[in-house]
Design a protein around this motif. Structure first.
Motif, PDB file in Angstrom:
ATOM      1  N   UNK A  43       0.314  -0.957   0.071  1.00  0.00           N
ATOM      2  CA  UNK A  43      -0.135  -0.119   0.098  1.00  0.00           C
ATOM      3  C   UNK A  43       1.306   1.129  -0.128  1.00  0.00           C
ATOM      4  N   UNK A  44       2.031   1.407   0.867  1.00  0.00           N
ATOM      5  CA  UNK A  44       2.833   2.499   1.135  1.00  0.00           C
ATOM      6  C   UNK A  44       3.408   2.375  -0.457  1.00  0.00           C
ATOM      7  N   UNK A  45       3.944   1.547  -0.961  1.00  0.00           N
ATOM      8  CA  UNK A  45       4.867   1.621  -2.701  1.00  0.00           C
ATOM      9  C   UNK A  45       3.536   2.145  -2.941  1.00  0.00           C
ATOM     10  N   UNK A  46       2.049   1.853  -3.062  1.00  0.00           N
ATOM     11  CA  UNK A  46       1.141   2.018  -4.580  1.00  0.00           C
ATOM     12  C   UNK A  46       0.584   3.700  -4.422  1.00  0.00           C
ATOM     13  N   UNK A  52       2.633  10.464  -4.933  1.00  0.00           N
ATOM     14  CA  UNK A  52       3.722  11.352  -4.863  1.00  0.00           C
ATOM     15  C   UNK A  52       4.918  11.343  -6.340  1.00  0.00           C
ATOM     16  N   UNK A  53       4.660   9.963  -7.112  1.00  0.00           N
ATOM     17  CA  UNK A  53       5.773   9.831  -8.243  1.00  0.00           C
ATOM     18  C   UNK A  53       4.858  10.562  -9.306  1.00  0.00           C
ATOM     19  N   UNK A  58       1.934   3.206 -13.987  1.00  0.00           N
ATOM     20  CA  UNK A  58       2.226   2.185 -12.822  1.00  0.00           C
ATOM     21  C   UNK A  58       1.591   2.072 -11.724  1.00  0.00           C
ATOM     22  N   UNK A  59       0.817   2.983 -11.657  1.00  0.00           N
ATOM     23  CA  UNK A  59       0.043   3.036 -10.631  1.00  0.00           C
ATOM     24  C   UNK A  59      -1.404   2.582 -11.066  1.00  0.00           C
ATOM     25  N   UNK A  64      -4.718  -2.583 -10.161  1.00  0.00           N
ATOM     26  CA  UNK A  64      -5.209  -3.558 -10.531  1.00  0.00           C
ATOM     27  C   UNK A  64      -4.924  -4.548  -9.922  1.00  0.00           C
ATOM     28  N   UNK A  65      -3.631  -4.419  -9.324  1.00  0.00           N
ATOM     29  CA  UNK A  65      -3.237  -5.536  -8.441  1.00  0.00           C
ATOM     30  C   UNK A  65      -3.962  -5.700  -7.133  1.00  0.00           C
ATOM     31  N   UNK A  66      -4.299  -4.342  -6.570  1.00  0.00           N
ATOM     32  CA  UNK A  66      -4.924  -4.408  -5.288  1.00  0.00           C
ATOM     33  C   UNK A  66      -6.035  -4.876  -5.278  1.00  0.00           C
TER      34      UNK A  66
END
Length: 258
Positions: A43-46, A52-53, A58-59, A64-66
């Motif tokens: 979740x933090x990476x997502x 942020x980025x 990629x987001x 979709x993976x989530x």
């Protein structure tokens, strides 16, 4: 640029923290803390990638993976989720609200007493003879899946019948007897066994099975120890040990009638 931080944001953060706490507790009880840590990292990476980025592609992939991952977690931890929802519904305040909208018939109290006393008398006799027994009394949570694991009986709750079921030479004495709607529904049933490490080591498999069904449902599990002849009751994942006849009657009356 400063953003406004109001009461809604405080409530939002509090609710998220509360949700994470309950997820953490759920994972801890099921010995899946590494899964919980993995979810937090993901979740933090997502959030970092998408917020942020601002990497849209990629987001979107992580989003979709989530979505798929949530379905996978529901399937993987369906028993733990069921237990959590049961505990939520069994909370005292929730039950008080539901009781406000439901009406209980007074004549049902006399019928409950007719169910309680044969169980108490049978347990006392079996305790004196050190005959092991495990009696599960169904309440709001249906135990149909447990009933299917044993031999279906459908008979009136009777002291002699209970003692015959748990007689040492009986083929049904090792399993659990299920009492549902003031009748003996089945015997020789298989219960889920609790793996709670806090259960005293001197308590045997019957006690662990009683604890297991009391954790998975609102059922009352009465145990007579074959080794010591002591009577115990498991309710809502808690044991009440070394009960006298009066104490057993009082507990059953309070939980079934009160």
């Amino acid at each position: 640029m400063f953003f406004e931080f109001g009461i809604k944001d405080v409530i939002d953060i509090f609710l998220v923290a509360l949700m994470l706490y309950y997820i953490y507790r759920l994972m801890k009880e099921s010995r899946s803390l590494n899964v919980f840590y993995g979810i937090i990292v993901f979740v933090l990476i997502w959030l970092f990638v998408s917020q942020v980025l601002e990497m849209k592609l990629l987001g979107s992939i992580l989003s979709q993976l989530a979505s798929v991952g949530v379905i996978g977690l529901i399937v993987l931890f369906k028993e733990e989720i069921r237990k959590f929802l049961y505990q939520l519904g069994a909370h005292q305040r929730v039950k008080s609200v539901m009781r406000f909208f439901s009406q209980r018939k007074d004549n049902g109290q006399d019928e409950d007493k007719e169910t309680i006393m044969p169980i108490v008398w049978a347990c006392m006799d079996m305790a004196k003879k050190k005959v092991g027994a495990l009696i599960v009394i169904e309440r709001a949570t249906p135990l149909d899946d447990i009933v299917q694991t044993g031999e279906q009986i459908d008979a009136r709750v009777n002291k002699l019948l209970i003692e015959n079921i748990f007689f040492k030479n009986s083929p049904l004495h090792d399993g659990a007897m299920i009492v549902s709607k003031k009748r003996i529904k089945a015997a020789g049933c298989i219960l889920p066994v609790s793996h709670n490490m806090d259960i005293p080591k001197e308590l045997g498999l019957r006690h662990r099975a009683a604890m297991g069904i009391s954790q998975d449902s609102d059922a009352i599990a009465v145990v007579v120890s074959e080794e010591t002849g002591r009577i115990s009751v498991a309710i809502k994942g808690q044991f009440r040990l070394r009960l006298s006849a009066e104490e057993l009657e009082s507990i059953l009356a309070r939980e079934m009638i009160g």
